[in-house]
Design an enzyme around this catalytic site. Structure first.
Site, PDB file in Angstrom:
ATOM      1  N   ASP A  21       3.765   0.412   8.236  1.00 39.53           N
ATOM      2  CA  ASP A  21       2.950  -0.801   8.258  1.00 39.53           C
ATOM      3  C   ASP A  21       3.650  -1.827   9.147  1.00 39.53           C
ATOM      4  O   ASP A  21       4.770  -2.247   8.860  1.00 39.53           O
ATOM      5  CB  ASP A  21       2.796  -1.337   6.829  1.00 39.53           C
ATOM      6  CG  ASP A  21       1.705  -2.391   6.708  1.00 39.53           C
ATOM      7  OD1 ASP A  21       1.044  -2.681   7.715  1.00 39.53           O
ATOM      8  OD2 ASP A  21       1.524  -2.925   5.592  1.00 39.53           O
ATOM      9  N   ASP A 115      -2.603  -1.238  12.812  1.00 38.63           N
ATOM     10  CA  ASP A 115      -1.199  -1.528  12.480  1.00 38.63           C
ATOM     11  C   ASP A 115      -0.662  -0.752  11.286  1.00 38.63           C
ATOM     12  O   ASP A 115       0.391  -1.081  10.753  1.00 38.63           O
ATOM     13  CB  ASP A 115      -1.038  -3.024  12.210  1.00 38.63           C
ATOM     14  CG  ASP A 115      -1.840  -3.505  11.013  1.00 38.63           C
ATOM     15  OD1 ASP A 115      -2.818  -2.835  10.638  1.00 38.63           O
ATOM     16  OD2 ASP A 115      -1.506  -4.566  10.465  1.00 38.63           O
ATOM     17  N   GLU A 116      -1.373   0.297  10.874  1.00 39.88           N
ATOM     18  CA  GLU A 116      -1.001   0.952   9.619  1.00 39.88           C
ATOM     19  C   GLU A 116      -1.419   2.415   9.668  1.00 39.88           C
ATOM     20  O   GLU A 116      -2.510   2.745  10.141  1.00 39.88           O
ATOM     21  CB  GLU A 116      -1.720   0.230   8.476  1.00 39.88           C
ATOM     22  CG  GLU A 116      -1.346   0.628   7.090  1.00 39.88           C
ATOM     23  CD  GLU A 116      -2.156  -0.165   6.063  1.00 39.88           C
ATOM     24  OE1 GLU A 116      -1.934   0.081   4.872  1.00 39.88           O
ATOM     25  OE2 GLU A 116      -3.011  -0.993   6.442  1.00 39.88           O
TER      26      GLU A 116
END
Length: 367
Positions: A21, A115-116
């Site tokens: 993350d 983003d993850e």
């Protein structure tokens, strides 16, 4: 919730899963590219009256600023807050760099957003024995290539890996071993479980469920009777069991978000207002993935738990956030006057690539 509900007895195969993350991704990219923003409270999103915070820097989070918060509220809580317009092309480019780093270690990558992602490193391409060392290598390479920090959680299933990544944020990592798993979940407040928002948490509290241990002490029948299909998911994760596989390149047929309210709503204006952060979240996902659907679906759950949905398919793909919002508002207005109060609203987009309406694969958003 989508595939999270399908739980089974613990699998004998011990998997190694990493949840990576990025830390305050959009805001961190803006601070990286503009030195004047470093060390200052930054919000990515619209500063206008109807604007919503898409991401907040850690400096802003100290003031309680968070994603999906109305911009006016954020500015009130932090008068020095600096608003920056999102640059999705830049975020996508950085995300691609990060994805390439993941691919150096495993082909089994399940992106959740720009983003993850989940990575299955049970067998990793570089032959690194320990998953924690794979995570360290990935985070170091991300820092070297992008100048950004990432946090990571390592465990034997997806649920615990995601919990672990939150445990040492920002710029840290944490391992939850099979020996630690059940005890780690035992002491966790129900509101900290991924997928349990404030409304569900409040309902659990009203039933005397405050921690993972409280949940674990209930029967599967009790959890299903009170929480429907999600009850099965809660039952198993309270035992540290989650057999969902990391699914590489999965195709989402639709994307949606919903919110259960603390207080039932009766006024159209209030409902339209509550739809805005849901619309923002769904549209942000569409921007992230460069996808456009042509069918908008509105979901309404009344105070007596009756559930209805209304859809409209356009001639072409929904072209803008404002068009999406207008169609959703029109679907809602068509239901008025309502005879019952509303406890939940949801909105989704489907029909990607010319498909017809699909059952929404929900992104949970409980504010």
């Amino acid at each position: 919730m989508t595939d999270e509900n399908d739980q089974a007895e613990p699998s004998p195969r011990q998997r190694k899963i990493i949840h990576v993350d990025m830390d305050a991704f959009y805001a961190s990219v803006e601070q990286r590219d503009n030195p004047d923003l470093r060390g200052k409270p930054v919000a990515v999103g619209g500063s206008l009256e109807r604007g919503v915070v898409a991401a907040a820097s850690y400096e802003a989070r100290k003031f309680g600023i968070r994603s999906a918060m109305p911009s006016v509220t954020a500015k009130r809580q932090c008068p020095d807050l600096i608003f920056v317009k999102p640059r999705f092309e830049v975020y996508r480019a950085v995300s691609q760099q990060i994805r390439e780093i993941f691919a150096e270690h495993t082909p089994i990558i399940e992106p959740l957003s720009l983003d993850e992602a989940y990575l299955d490193v049970t067998e990793n391409l570089q032959g690194i024995p320990l998953a924690r060392d794979v995570a360290l290598a990935i985070r170091a390479k991300i820092r070297e290539v992008t100048g950004l920090n990432a946090s990571a959680g390592i465990s034997y299933n997806k649920f615990l890996a995601k919990l672990a990544s939150d445990h040492r944020k920002p710029n840290g990592q944490f391992v939850i071993t099979p020996e630690m798993g059940p005890a780690f979940v035992e002491t966790l407040p129900v509101g900290k479980f991924h997928g349990i928002g404030p409304a569900t948490s409040a309902k659990m509290n009203s039933l005397g469920l405050y921690t993972g241990l409280d949940m674990r002490n209930q029967s599967l029948e009790f959890m299903q009777a009170n929480f429907g299909k999600a009850g099965s998911y809660y039952y198993w994760i309270s035992r540290g069991v989650d057999n969902r596989e990391v699914r590489a390149d999965r195709v989402r047929k639709s994307v949606g978000a919903e919110n259960t309210f603390f207080t039932d709503l009766t006024e159209l204006e209030a409902m339209v207002s509550e739809l805005q952060p849901l619309i923002d979240k769904v549209w942000r996902h569409c921007e992230d993935k460069r996808t456009r659907g042509r069918t908008v679906t509105l979901k309404v759950k009344f105070a007596d738990f009756e559930l209805i949905s209304r859809s409209r398919s356009l001639a072409g793909a929904v072209g803008s956030r404002s068009e999406f919002a207008n169609v959703a508002a029109e679907l809602l207005k068509a239901l008025f006057p309502m005879k019952k109060a509303v406890r939940l609203l949801g909105v989704s987009v489907s029909g990607f690539g010319g498909e017809g309406p699909d059952e929404p694969a929900q992104i949970s958003l409980e504010l």
